[in-house]
Motif scaffolding. Structure first.
Motif, PDB file in Angstrom:
ATOM      1  N   THR A  41       0.812  -1.210   0.000  1.00 20.59           N
ATOM      2  CA  THR A  41       0.000   0.000   0.000  1.00 20.59           C
ATOM      3  C   THR A  41       0.848   1.264   0.000  1.00 20.59           C
ATOM      4  O   THR A  41       0.316   2.361   0.033  1.00 20.59           O
ATOM      5  N   VAL A  42       2.147   1.117  -0.018  1.00 19.51           N
ATOM      6  CA  VAL A  42       3.048   2.265  -0.043  1.00 19.51           C
ATOM      7  C   VAL A  42       3.332   2.632  -1.493  1.00 19.51           C
ATOM      8  O   VAL A  42       3.554   1.764  -2.340  1.00 19.51           O
ATOM      9  N   ASP A  43       3.321   3.930  -1.803  1.00 11.38           N
ATOM     10  CA  ASP A  43       3.687   4.392  -3.133  1.00 11.38           C
ATOM     11  C   ASP A  43       5.034   3.759  -3.507  1.00 11.38           C
ATOM     12  O   ASP A  43       5.991   3.839  -2.740  1.00 11.38           O
ATOM     13  N   PRO A  44       5.122   3.118  -4.679  1.00 12.43           N
ATOM     14  CA  PRO A  44       6.377   2.458  -5.051  1.00 12.43           C
ATOM     15  C   PRO A  44       7.598   3.374  -4.964  1.00 12.43           C
ATOM     16  O   PRO A  44       8.692   2.917  -4.626  1.00 12.43           O
ATOM     17  N   ALA A  45       7.418   4.651  -5.256  1.00 18.02           N
ATOM     18  CA  ALA A  45       8.552   5.570  -5.176  1.00 18.02           C
ATOM     19  C   ALA A  45       9.070   5.720  -3.755  1.00 18.02           C
ATOM     20  O   ALA A  45      10.244   6.043  -3.545  1.00 18.02           O
ATOM     21  N   PHE A  46       8.189   5.483  -2.782  1.00 12.31           N
ATOM     22  CA  PHE A  46       8.567   5.674  -1.385  1.00 12.31           C
ATOM     23  C   PHE A  46       9.054   4.393  -0.712  1.00 12.31           C
ATOM     24  O   PHE A  46       9.537   4.443   0.412  1.00 12.31           O
ATOM     25  N   GLN A  47       8.917   3.253  -1.361  1.00 18.09           N
ATOM     26  CA  GLN A  47       9.339   2.017  -0.715  1.00 18.09           C
ATOM     27  C   GLN A  47      10.832   2.012  -0.382  1.00 18.09           C
ATOM     28  O   GLN A  47      11.219   1.598   0.718  1.00 18.09           O
TER      29      GLN A  47
ATOM     30  N   THR B  61       6.556  -0.325  12.039  1.00 14.30           N
ATOM     31  CA  THR B  61       5.102  -0.263  12.218  1.00 14.30           C
ATOM     32  C   THR B  61       4.590   1.155  12.031  1.00 14.30           C
ATOM     33  O   THR B  61       3.615   1.398  11.310  1.00 14.30           O
ATOM     34  N   LYS B  62       5.255   2.103  12.671  1.00 11.58           N
ATOM     35  CA  LYS B  62       4.836   3.505  12.542  1.00 11.58           C
ATOM     36  C   LYS B  62       5.037   4.021  11.126  1.00 11.58           C
ATOM     37  O   LYS B  62       4.206   4.774  10.607  1.00 11.58           O
ATOM     38  N   LEU B  63       6.149   3.620  10.515  1.00 13.38           N
ATOM     39  CA  LEU B  63       6.404   4.078   9.159  1.00 13.38           C
ATOM     40  C   LEU B  63       5.387   3.523   8.174  1.00 13.38           C
ATOM     41  O   LEU B  63       4.913   4.226   7.288  1.00 13.38           O
ATOM     42  N   ARG B  64       5.057   2.244   8.329  1.00 15.37           N
ATOM     43  CA  ARG B  64       4.037   1.653   7.457  1.00 15.37           C
ATOM     44  C   ARG B  64       2.723   2.416   7.583  1.00 15.37           C
ATOM     45  O   ARG B  64       2.056   2.702   6.594  1.00 15.37           O
ATOM     46  N   ARG B  65       2.369   2.722   8.831  1.00 13.95           N
ATOM     47  CA  ARG B  65       1.117   3.447   9.081  1.00 13.95           C
ATOM     48  C   ARG B  65       1.160   4.815   8.394  1.00 13.95           C
ATOM     49  O   ARG B  65       0.177   5.261   7.801  1.00 13.95           O
ATOM     50  N   LEU B  66       2.308   5.488   8.479  1.00 10.63           N
ATOM     51  CA  LEU B  66       2.452   6.808   7.873  1.00 10.63           C
ATOM     52  C   LEU B  66       2.473   6.728   6.342  1.00 10.63           C
ATOM     53  O   LEU B  66       1.702   7.420   5.664  1.00 10.63           O
ATOM     54  N   PHE B  67       3.337   5.884   5.793  1.00  7.14           N
ATOM     55  CA  PHE B  67       3.525   5.847   4.345  1.00  7.14           C
ATOM     56  C   PHE B  67       2.359   5.193   3.605  1.00  7.14           C
ATOM     57  O   PHE B  67       2.264   5.332   2.388  1.00  7.14           O
ATOM     58  N   SER B  68       1.481   4.510   4.325  1.00  6.84           N
ATOM     59  CA  SER B  68       0.321   3.901   3.676  1.00  6.84           C
ATOM     60  C   SER B  68      -0.877   4.839   3.614  1.00  6.84           C
ATOM     61  O   SER B  68      -1.885   4.495   2.992  1.00  6.84           O
TER      62      SER B  68
ATOM     63  N   VAL C  48       6.386  16.458   5.108  1.00  6.02           N
ATOM     64  CA  VAL C  48       6.924  15.094   5.083  1.00  6.02           C
ATOM     65  C   VAL C  48       6.791  14.475   3.691  1.00  6.02           C
ATOM     66  O   VAL C  48       7.658  13.713   3.256  1.00  6.02           O
ATOM     67  N   VAL C  49       5.744  14.825   2.961  1.00  2.00           N
ATOM     68  CA  VAL C  49       5.572  14.308   1.599  1.00  2.00           C
ATOM     69  C   VAL C  49       6.658  14.868   0.685  1.00  2.00           C
ATOM     70  O   VAL C  49       7.270  14.130  -0.107  1.00  2.00           O
ATOM     71  N   ASN C  50       6.923  16.158   0.799  1.00  3.36           N
ATOM     72  CA  ASN C  50       7.931  16.754  -0.074  1.00  3.36           C
ATOM     73  C   ASN C  50       9.338  16.284   0.261  1.00  3.36           C
ATOM     74  O   ASN C  50      10.154  16.073  -0.634  1.00  3.36           O
TER      75      ASN C  50
END
Length: 381
Positions: free
Chosen positions: A35-41, A55-62, A221-223
């Motif tokens: 569920t994470v944008d491929p560019a961000f994996q 766990t926290k990162l998955r929650r954020l990046f998803s 954080v997105v940028n």
């Protein structure tokens, strides 16, 4: 040392991609995230490797907001490329404007003050909304509506100090004055503690965020994550399609992308740590296109070092006026503010805050106007 480091950094993306592939097969870690944008994996993988909670990162990046955008890196590289080589797009606009009599300067591919003035003058003449940037859409308009400049067109003299004129408009100065009055006590506390007069604090905030009225229209954080992902040259190819850089210039662009991406990765880590320490949702923080946050627009690494609790609630929230003002005094002192200050010394400090002489000139101009208002009694804290 720099020449030795670059190959290792350039190989990093391959390593992260391999780690993700292995994780997807159940080998090694468990960083694969469908569920994470491929560019961000790859970005997520790096952060996990550096000790951040997966766990926290998955929650954020998803979350739906975490979508890669090439704009931040493309804008940064475009500005650097223009400074070094000039832009083909800008040169083509300059050439067309010159042929129509709107532009008297050199066709050098650099979007300077005269070029911006000429673009605005042409746009106004043909009924377009003024937007002094070079674009393919503007080129199309110049071809479609080749309006010649009037005979004897007077060009402005740009030999004086350049400032951000919009900051010194009556409307923006009125915002600054209202902020000055409303926050007089907090400003005085900063002056007493750090020696920075109120008018300079307010002037800096007027330039940075319209004294808090504009905190950025992107999510920091997105940028920052996008800047890190932008180290991968394949993600930026479309941004330079018009320029068609040769192999040497493309290599320069790739090296700059890696350099800026590595810088952004440090800021991304700092932002996540700052958000954790302050109990702030990272996705709730708007920022500049390069990740600066808060009323005073600190980069996250500076937020970790210099953010202060100005209102005594136990938090150092840069989106809170009292905290932002105290933090601003703290960082200015660290950068060399120590009364009594000459104008040259003040300019040096402000240049350290943002490496732009136009920025410094604007702060000094706004502060001068606020100081004159106080002296005349029209501004009463």
């Amino acid at each position: 040392m720099k020449a030795a480091r670059k190959p290792r950094r350039a190989l990093a993306w391959c390593g992260y991609a391999l780690a993700l592939a292995l994780a997807a097969l159940g080998v090694g870690g468990a960083v694969a995230a469908s569920t994470v944008d491929p560019a961000f994996q790859p970005v997520l993988a790096r952060l996990v490797a550096d000790g951040f909670s997966e766990t926290k990162l998955r929650r954020l990046f998803s979350r739906a907001e975490m979508v890669f955008t090439q704009k931040a890196m493309a804008d940064k590289l475009t500005a650097l490329y223009m400074r070094k080589y000039g832009l083909r797009l800008v040169a083509d606009v300059q050439g067309r404007l010159a042929a129509l009599g709107w532009y008297p300067g050199p066709v050098d591919g650099r979007l300077d003050r005269m070029t911006r003035w000429s673009i605005r003058a042409y746009q106004t003449a043909v009924g377009l909304a003024p937007n002094p940037t070079a674009s393919e859409a503007l080129l199309a308009e110049l071809d479609r509506r080749p309006e010649h400049a009037p005979a004897g067109l007077a060009f402005p003299d740009f030999s004086g100090q350049e400032v951000h004129d919009v900051v010194l408009t009556p409307e923006r100065l009125a915002e600054a004055r209202e902020f000055y009055v409303r926050n007089a006590k907090a400003l005085a506390r900063v002056r007493d503690r750090y020696g920075v007069p109120e008018e300079y604090l307010v002037a800096l905030l007027a330039v940075e965020t319209r004294v808090g009225h504009y905190l950025g229209d992107v999510v920091a954080v997105v940028n920052l994550a996008s800047l890190v992902a932008g180290e991968d040259p394949s993600r930026l190819a479309s941004a330079f399609a018009y320029e068609r850089p040769d192999a040497k210039r493309q290599a320069w662009l790739d090296a700059k992308a890696m350099e800026k991406g590595e810088w952004a990765y440090g800021e991304l880590k700092a932002l996540l740590r700052y958000a954790e320490a302050q109990g702030i949702d990272p996705l709730s923080m708007p920022g500049s296109i390069y990740g600066a946050i808060g009323i005073c627009q600190f980069m996250p690494s500076n937020a970790l070092k210099y953010a202060m609790d100005g209102d005594g609630d136990g938090r150092a929230d840069l989106f809170n006026v009292d905290d932002a003002l105290m933090s601003l005094g703290n960082i200015l002192r660290a950068m060399g503010w120590k009364p009594p200050m000459t104008e040259e010394a003040m300019r040096k400090v402000f240049y350290g805050y943002n490496h732009s002489q136009v920025y410094v000139n604007t702060i000094m101009g706004a502060a001068e106007r606020l100081r004159a208002d106080v002296a005349s009694g029209t501004l009463k804290p």
